[in-house]
Design a protein around this motif. Sequence first.
Motif, PDB file in Angstrom:
ATOM      1  N   CYS A 145       0.844  -1.210   0.000  1.00 35.57           N
ATOM      2  CA  CYS A 145       0.000   0.000   0.000  1.00 35.57           C
ATOM      3  C   CYS A 145       0.872   1.251   0.000  1.00 35.57           C
ATOM      4  O   CYS A 145       0.583   2.223  -0.704  1.00 35.57           O
ATOM      5  CB  CYS A 145      -0.933   0.000   1.204  1.00 35.57           C
ATOM      6  SG  CYS A 145      -2.227  -1.247   1.127  1.00 35.57           S
ATOM      7  N   ARG A 146       1.956   1.233   0.792  1.00 40.91           N
ATOM      8  CA  ARG A 146       2.843   2.384   0.837  1.00 40.91           C
ATOM      9  C   ARG A 146       3.587   2.542  -0.498  1.00 40.91           C
ATOM     10  O   ARG A 146       3.871   3.664  -0.930  1.00 40.91           O
ATOM     11  CB  ARG A 146       3.858   2.236   1.974  1.00 40.91           C
ATOM     12  CG  ARG A 146       3.219   2.172   3.354  1.00 40.91           C
ATOM     13  CD  ARG A 146       4.264   2.227   4.445  1.00 40.91           C
ATOM     14  NE  ARG A 146       4.914   3.528   4.488  1.00 40.91           N
ATOM     15  CZ  ARG A 146       4.399   4.613   5.060  1.00 40.91           C
ATOM     16  NH1 ARG A 146       3.204   4.562   5.632  1.00 40.91           N
ATOM     17  NH2 ARG A 146       5.052   5.743   5.056  1.00 40.91           N
ATOM     18  N   LEU A 147       3.899   1.428  -1.134  1.00 47.41           N
ATOM     19  CA  LEU A 147       4.590   1.476  -2.424  1.00 47.41           C
ATOM     20  C   LEU A 147       3.669   2.043  -3.501  1.00 47.41           C
ATOM     21  O   LEU A 147       4.088   2.885  -4.308  1.00 47.41           O
ATOM     22  CB  LEU A 147       5.058   0.076  -2.801  1.00 47.41           C
ATOM     23  CG  LEU A 147       5.992  -0.020  -4.005  1.00 47.41           C
ATOM     24  CD1 LEU A 147       7.335   0.612  -3.690  1.00 47.41           C
ATOM     25  CD2 LEU A 147       6.184  -1.478  -4.409  1.00 47.41           C
ATOM     26  N   ARG A 148       2.414   1.596  -3.500  1.00 50.90           N
ATOM     27  CA  ARG A 148       1.462   2.070  -4.526  1.00 50.90           C
ATOM     28  C   ARG A 148       1.158   3.558  -4.381  1.00 50.90           C
ATOM     29  O   ARG A 148       0.789   4.217  -5.365  1.00 50.90           O
ATOM     30  CB  ARG A 148       0.168   1.266  -4.431  1.00 50.90           C
ATOM     31  CG  ARG A 148       0.314  -0.205  -4.842  1.00 50.90           C
ATOM     32  CD  ARG A 148      -1.036  -0.878  -4.936  1.00 50.90           C
ATOM     33  NE  ARG A 148      -0.894  -2.320  -5.168  1.00 50.90           N
ATOM     34  CZ  ARG A 148      -1.029  -3.244  -4.235  1.00 50.90           C
ATOM     35  NH1 ARG A 148      -1.332  -2.870  -2.976  1.00 50.90           N
ATOM     36  NH2 ARG A 148      -0.885  -4.513  -4.513  1.00 50.90           N
ATOM     37  N   ALA A 149       1.294   4.089  -3.163  1.00 55.76           N
ATOM     38  CA  ALA A 149       1.043   5.520  -2.960  1.00 55.76           C
ATOM     39  C   ALA A 149       2.102   6.375  -3.651  1.00 55.76           C
ATOM     40  O   ALA A 149       1.866   7.534  -3.969  1.00 55.76           O
ATOM     41  CB  ALA A 149       1.014   5.837  -1.466  1.00 55.76           C
ATOM     42  N   ARG A 150       3.274   5.770  -3.873  1.00 55.77           N
ATOM     43  CA  ARG A 150       4.375   6.518  -4.496  1.00 55.77           C
ATOM     44  C   ARG A 150       4.612   6.100  -5.943  1.00 55.77           C
ATOM     45  O   ARG A 150       4.972   6.924  -6.789  1.00 55.77           O
ATOM     46  CB  ARG A 150       5.647   6.285  -3.669  1.00 55.77           C
ATOM     47  CG  ARG A 150       6.858   7.073  -4.112  1.00 55.77           C
ATOM     48  CD  ARG A 150       6.703   8.545  -3.832  1.00 55.77           C
ATOM     49  NE  ARG A 150       7.883   9.290  -4.223  1.00 55.77           N
ATOM     50  CZ  ARG A 150       8.847   9.639  -3.385  1.00 55.77           C
ATOM     51  NH1 ARG A 150       8.764   9.301  -2.107  1.00 55.77           N
ATOM     52  NH2 ARG A 150       9.880  10.325  -3.785  1.00 55.77           N
ATOM     53  N   ILE A 151       4.427   4.813  -6.260  1.00 52.59           N
ATOM     54  CA  ILE A 151       4.690   4.280  -7.598  1.00 52.59           C
ATOM     55  C   ILE A 151       3.358   4.015  -8.299  1.00 52.59           C
ATOM     56  O   ILE A 151       2.578   3.163  -7.860  1.00 52.59           O
ATOM     57  CB  ILE A 151       5.510   2.972  -7.536  1.00 52.59           C
ATOM     58  CG1 ILE A 151       6.774   3.170  -6.702  1.00 52.59           C
ATOM     59  CG2 ILE A 151       5.841   2.478  -8.927  1.00 52.59           C
ATOM     60  CD1 ILE A 151       7.736   4.173  -7.263  1.00 52.59           C
TER      61      ILE A 151
END
Length: 294
Positions: free
Chosen positions: A2-8
């Motif tokens: 979830c944290r990765l998808r917020a940036r990528i």
Amino acid sequence: MCRLRARIKDKRVCALVKAFLKSGVMTTSGDREETVTGTPQGGILSPLLANIALSALDEHFAQQWHREMGTAYQRSKRRRNGLGVWRLIRYADDFVLMVDGQRHHAETLREEVAAVLDLLGLQLAPEKTRVVHIDEGFDFLGFHIRRMRKPGTQKQYVYTIPRPKKAIASIKGKVKAKTYRSTRHMDLDELLVSLNRTLKGWANYFRHGVSAAVFNAIDSFTWKRIMRWIRAKYAGKHQLGMTELRRRFCDRGWRFAHNGTIFSGASSVAITRYRYRGNTIATPWSPKPAATNG
């Protein structure tokens, strides 16, 4: 994720990372085991993904700082009211909370950190988590940080010293390996080049601390290892004496030199004490000021 998808935003990249996390691990017996949680130990992406996960800890304390301790007035008011002031310093999975307050403030913060990590499915390592006074000192990133009295004065300073056991044992082990009997086929200049590279690389990391005495001790240890290496390599019918060794293999005093290569060691690295620069450290993500027409 979830944290990765917020940036990528690229779904293909996110899908690739997710596949990496679910790929499983190979056991010592050659069998494959599923990975339900966490990142594969030793994986090339694991340090980066762990850093992304732990950024939640940074955000928690950054919001707390700006909300409650962001100004000098807020910090002085908290101190007057018997409340603590703290700041988080983190590097990868190693972090320290510096607390200006009482011990019970630090104990409470340890529980707070544990609660934030629990949401990420992580736990503090009990054997590595301690609450200590700055006068007792603590280890962080290979350094021992401790407040001590400056010799000859009554003033107290915080000293940052290379951690005696691990840091010094590590570099001594590398020097021993390079000066072992298996390397006696090398020329002396080759050995000096190899040792200089190793010692300078090690010293460059520790040059921002109180490291002069440690650097000299390492150089002294290395000099003795080279001396024994030379005497063993060039031992003939008669053992190579120290006077002969100095005449043949030293250029200035007892400094080893051969074919234009000298032993410079860790002491050749200049010690430059680190000065806190805060938000003035440039990063690729620092917002650039808007251009104006003058």
